[in-house]
Enzyme design. Structure first.
Site, PDB file in Angstrom:
ATOM      1  N   GLU A 272      -8.854   8.366 -10.986  1.00  0.00           N
ATOM      2  CA  GLU A 272      -8.918   9.112 -12.245  1.00  0.00           C
ATOM      3  C   GLU A 272      -9.730   8.359 -13.301  1.00  0.00           C
ATOM      4  OE1 GLU A 272      -5.696  11.137 -15.354  1.00  0.00           O
ATOM      5  OE2 GLU A 272      -5.128   9.368 -14.200  1.00  0.00           O
TER       6      GLU A 272
ATOM      7  N   LYS B 194      -6.528  19.066 -15.602  1.00  0.00           N
ATOM      8  CA  LYS B 194      -5.173  18.536 -15.448  1.00  0.00           C
ATOM      9  C   LYS B 194      -4.155  19.412 -16.181  1.00  0.00           C
ATOM     10  CE  LYS B 194      -2.867  14.003 -15.901  1.00  0.00           C
ATOM     11  NZ  LYS B 194      -3.170  12.592 -16.263  1.00  0.00           N
TER      12      LYS B 194
ATOM     13  N   CYS C 296      -3.131  12.760 -11.370  1.00  0.00           N
ATOM     14  CA  CYS C 296      -2.155  11.787 -11.837  1.00  0.00           C
ATOM     15  C   CYS C 296      -0.800  12.418 -12.154  1.00  0.00           C
ATOM     16  CB  CYS C 296      -2.716  11.001 -13.025  1.00  0.00           C
ATOM     17  SG  CYS C 296      -1.873   9.407 -13.285  1.00  0.00           S
TER      18      CYS C 296
END
Length: 295
Positions: A43, A116, A153
């Site tokens: 990331e 995300k 993540c």
């Protein structure tokens, strides 16, 4: 029989964007030389993890998709090496900012982006200051080597997202990551919990999972994080099939037979026996099923 070889890279990130891209390039080349078809980078690898503190100056790091150096660079690399490369970057779109992955197919084309969905907010991980919640929804992509699903993540802690990606046909789940120590409590070590959660996604969905994490110590003002690496690849029963240590710059990889996994998944009956009619509570915050607004 459809064989897929997937690789995960891990490295430390410095302040030189060009240097970070070059370091990632070397790892991708190493993975491709060893036979990888899909190569996962960590990331936000273009820079140090800037989200440790809330500083408006870091918004200058954001770029639009068409102007991002890493995306442009790895589009050329993907075409040259014939590999699929998801690229994480800090995206600016008009007045909005996102933590985004661009999915680059083996011909160098950008298939699309995923933004995300779950944005953390805590000591050392102040992402809500920088990122809007992702608006792309759950996405999967048909690449040259198979259908992939991607979370970023904090997304990896949510079994709902993993299940939805597999329901949409994902054959392997990829999670670029930046996680390490907790600045407010050095005694906390989430590494095993982190791995076990994603291995659970693999086992519950009978679908391999790949995680790529960064390494090294990064300090910002009075905050500091030691990123614990430990990138890994889990098989469709949740078993560890490849893993990195906490400190080494490295590439790990594993080969899967996607057709054999598909047959195993069907034989287990997990998706046959689902009861979506019972899962209404998952659509609420408090567990109580409510009528749509205005009904």
């Amino acid at each position: 029989m459809r064989k897929l070889t997937v690789a995960a890279c891990q490295m430390a990130c410095g302040t030189d964007i060009g240097g970070n891209i070059a370091r990632a390039d070397a790892l991708v080349a190493k993975a491709a030389k060893a036979g990888a078809n899909v190569v996962l980078l960590q990331e936000l690898f273009e820079t140090p993890y800037f989200c440790q503190q809330e500083k408006a100056e870091y918004f200058a790091l954001a770029t639009e998709l068409g102007g991002n150096r890493a995306v442009a660079h790895f589009s050329a690399v993907a075409k040259k090496l014939g590999v699929v490369i998801p690229v994480s970057f800090f995206e600016r779109k008009n007045r909005a900012h996102y933590n985004t992955v661009a999915v680059i197919d083996a011909d160098g084309s950008v298939l699309g982006t995923y933004r995300k969905s779950h944005i953390p907010d805590g000591p050392g991980y102040e992402e809500k200051f920088y990122f809007n919640p992702g608006d792309t929804g759950v996405r999967v992509w048909d690449t040259r080597f198979g259908r992939i699903g991607i979370g970023i993540c904090w997304d990896q802690w949510y079994p709902e997202l993993a299940r939805c990606m597999v329901l949409k046909g994902a054959e392997i789940l990829l999670y670029p990551t930046a996680i390490g120590s907790e600045p407010q409590d050095s005694s906390l070590d989430s590494m095993e919990h982190w791995r076990l959660t994603m291995r659970g996604h693999a086992a519950a969905n009978l679908t391999p999972v790949v995680a790529s994490n960064r390494i090294g110590r990064e300090a910002a003002g009075n905050s500091g994080i030691t990123f614990y690496g430990s990138s890994f690849i889990a098989g469709c029963h949740g078993e560890l099939v490849a893993e990195a240590d906490r400190t080494s710059e490295t590439v790990i990889q594993a080969e899967f037979d996607l057709d054999a996994i598909s047959a195993t998944r069907a034989a287990w009956g997990i998706f046959r026996d689902r009861r979506p009619d019972l899962y209404g509570a998952i659509l609420t915050y408090d567990g109580e099923r409510t009528l749509p607004h205005g009904s």
